[in-house]
Design a protein around this motif. Structure first.
Motif, mmCIF file in Angstrom:
data_model
loop_
_atom_site.group_PDB
_atom_site.id
_atom_site.type_symbol
_atom_site.label_atom_id
_atom_site.label_comp_id
_atom_site.label_asym_id
_atom_site.label_seq_id
_atom_site.Cartn_x
_atom_site.Cartn_y
_atom_site.Cartn_z
ATOM 1 N N LYS A 1 0.825 -1.215 0.000
ATOM 2 C CA LYS A 1 0.000 0.000 0.000
ATOM 3 C C LYS A 1 0.860 1.267 0.000
ATOM 4 C CE LYS A 1 -0.611 0.097 5.049
ATOM 5 N NZ LYS A 1 0.200 1.306 5.321
ATOM 6 N N ASP A 2 2.146 1.124 0.314
ATOM 7 C CA ASP A 2 3.038 2.288 0.377
ATOM 8 C C ASP A 2 3.996 2.389 -0.803
ATOM 9 O OD1 ASP A 2 2.080 3.192 2.908
ATOM 10 O OD2 ASP A 2 3.207 1.575 3.868
ATOM 11 N N TYR A 3 4.345 1.240 -1.399
ATOM 12 C CA TYR A 3 5.343 1.231 -2.464
ATOM 13 C C TYR A 3 4.716 0.704 -3.752
ATOM 14 C CZ TYR A 3 8.483 1.917 1.482
ATOM 15 O OH TYR A 3 9.093 2.415 2.607
ATOM 16 N N ASN A 4 4.052 1.595 -4.457
ATOM 17 C CA ASN A 4 3.382 1.231 -5.704
ATOM 18 C C ASN A 4 3.335 2.459 -6.606
ATOM 19 O OD1 ASN A 4 0.743 2.713 -5.101
ATOM 20 N ND2 ASN A 4 0.880 1.326 -3.343
ATOM 21 N N ASN A 5 2.920 2.265 -7.837
ATOM 22 C CA ASN A 5 2.893 3.372 -8.807
ATOM 23 C C ASN A 5 1.904 4.465 -8.430
ATOM 24 O OD1 ASN A 5 4.841 2.707 -10.945
ATOM 25 N ND2 ASN A 5 3.601 0.874 -11.226
ATOM 26 N N THR B 1 11.938 8.818 -3.717
ATOM 27 C CA THR B 1 13.198 8.066 -3.702
ATOM 28 C C THR B 1 13.018 6.720 -3.016
ATOM 29 O OG1 THR B 1 14.469 10.135 -3.657
ATOM 30 C CG2 THR B 1 15.617 8.129 -2.984
ATOM 31 N N ARG B 2 12.298 6.715 -1.897
ATOM 32 C CA ARG B 2 12.050 5.459 -1.176
ATOM 33 C C ARG B 2 11.292 4.456 -2.051
ATOM 34 N NH1 ARG B 2 10.012 8.133 4.523
ATOM 35 N NH2 ARG B 2 12.071 8.448 5.473
ATOM 36 N N ILE B 3 10.275 4.961 -2.744
ATOM 37 C CA ILE B 3 9.464 4.079 -3.599
ATOM 38 C C ILE B 3 10.311 3.518 -4.739
ATOM 39 C CG2 ILE B 3 7.496 3.981 -5.187
ATOM 40 C CD1 ILE B 3 6.165 6.145 -3.402
ATOM 41 N N LEU B 4 11.107 4.384 -5.382
ATOM 42 C CA LEU B 4 11.927 3.941 -6.507
ATOM 43 C C LEU B 4 13.025 2.973 -6.049
ATOM 44 C CD1 LEU B 4 12.152 7.242 -8.562
ATOM 45 C CD2 LEU B 4 10.814 5.203 -9.082
#
Length: 332
Positions: free
Chosen positions: A208-212, A228-231
């Protein structure tokens, strides 16, 4: 969906047609309708002698017609379901003669997936006159989240807009695939609770936090740390987060943002209608528009196209991590 409900309602009322030609790019409704006919026209004890399933790869049009002309045994109807009928595309027009004068006690179901009849063909006009000609059209990506909401509402469930978008971004527009995941959620979530991104993460495995979806939001807000965290997460999990998909979704986002800049009326309802998005997400475009002037958005779209080519290995051989770093620098 309304057309599907009408067909089902007519069958329930025993207004049964001799031919159901189910065609189109979206397999979900073709499967659902053929399954409904398979389970509801005949009583269980009648099916042994009066119901059969044929496959387009294994039969000819003559075989289908020969079976369709038989009479039912101790039943009002016989049901013949032809699956994968698209394999008969070269000879499908030979069904026209039967469709002109169908056997009234036969219910012939033709499942013609991922294709559709040419309206100029004789069989198209004959089926349209004698039976039901149903086209199952592929939904656009911006229509699928609304479809999810309606399907769940029909079962007494609710879902947040963010959760619906999350499902679409992770699963795409394949309605059968999405429906399978919704069925899993129904098993563990009470009807009294709304389906949330957290519920999806816990039961389907989509972060739920790391998506497009979160990446678009972070970039729109110019939140460098979050983006940056997500990428970085994408770089560590490349199979679950392919670069080409990320670039495609971001290109769609910034193209819509360019459209937003071109609108004279920025009323939320007008924006939602013009961009084909839920009113729930209009605020994100308003924020992004403040952070990215029209000229900058045009430049970003050009950068994304260039990165898309690189991501496919044309003219460069970069790792996903390097591509993602370049993506962030080009946008920010």
């Amino acid at each position: 969906m309304d057309e599907v409900k009408k067909i089902v309602s007519d069958i329930k009322s025993r207004k049964i047609k001799p031919i159901y030609f189910l065609m189109g790019e979206e397999a979900y409704y073709i499967d659902k309708l053929s399954e409904y006919i398979e389970n509801n026209i005949l009583a269980e004890e009648e099916r042994g002698f009066n119901q059969m399933t044929l496959y387009g790869k294994d039969v000819t049009i003559d075989d289908i017609i020969s079976n369709a002309k038989r009479y039912p045994m101790m039943a009002e109807h016989q049901v013949i379901i032809v699956k994968e009928a698209q394999h008969l595309s070269r000879t499908i027009d030979n069904l026209a003669a039967y469709a002109d004068n169908p056997q009234p006690t036969t219910v012939l179901v033709i499942c013609y997936k991922y294709a559709k009849l040419d309206k100029r063909k004789k069989v198209y006009k004959a089926v349209q006159k004698a039976g039901v000609l149903f086209e199952s059209k592929k939904l656009y990506e911006n229509q699928v989240s609304d479809w999810i909401r309606k399907v769940l509402a029909g079962s007494g469930y609710g879902i947040t807009p963010k959760a619906a978008i999350l499902l679409v971004e992770f699963l795409g527009t394949d309605l059968s695939k999405i429906n399978n995941e919704l069925e899993k959620l129904k098993l563990v979530i009470p009807k009294s609770q709304e389906i949330t991104p957290q519920a999806i993460e816990e039961n389907i495995g989509i972060s739920k936090d790391y998506n497009n979806f979160e990446l678009k939001k972070a970039l729109g807000e110019r939140n460098v740390l979050k983006a940056t965290r997500i990428l970085n997460y994408f770089a560590q999990n490349p199979k679950d987060n392919p670069f080409v998909l990320t670039v495609t979704l971001l290109n769609s986002f910034f193209t819509q943002l360019l459209q937003y800049h071109g609108l004279k009326d920025h009323n939320p309802k007008t924006v939602a209608s013009a961009l084909g998005i839920s009113p729930y997400f209009v605020g994100e475009y308003q924020t992004a528009a403040k952070n990215y002037p029209m000229k900058k958005v045009s430049m970003i779209i050009a950068h994304l196209r260039e990165l898309d080519v690189k991501g496919k290995g044309v003219g460069a051989s970069l790792s996903q991590e390097d591509l993602l770093k370049e993506l962030l620098v080009r946008i920010m």
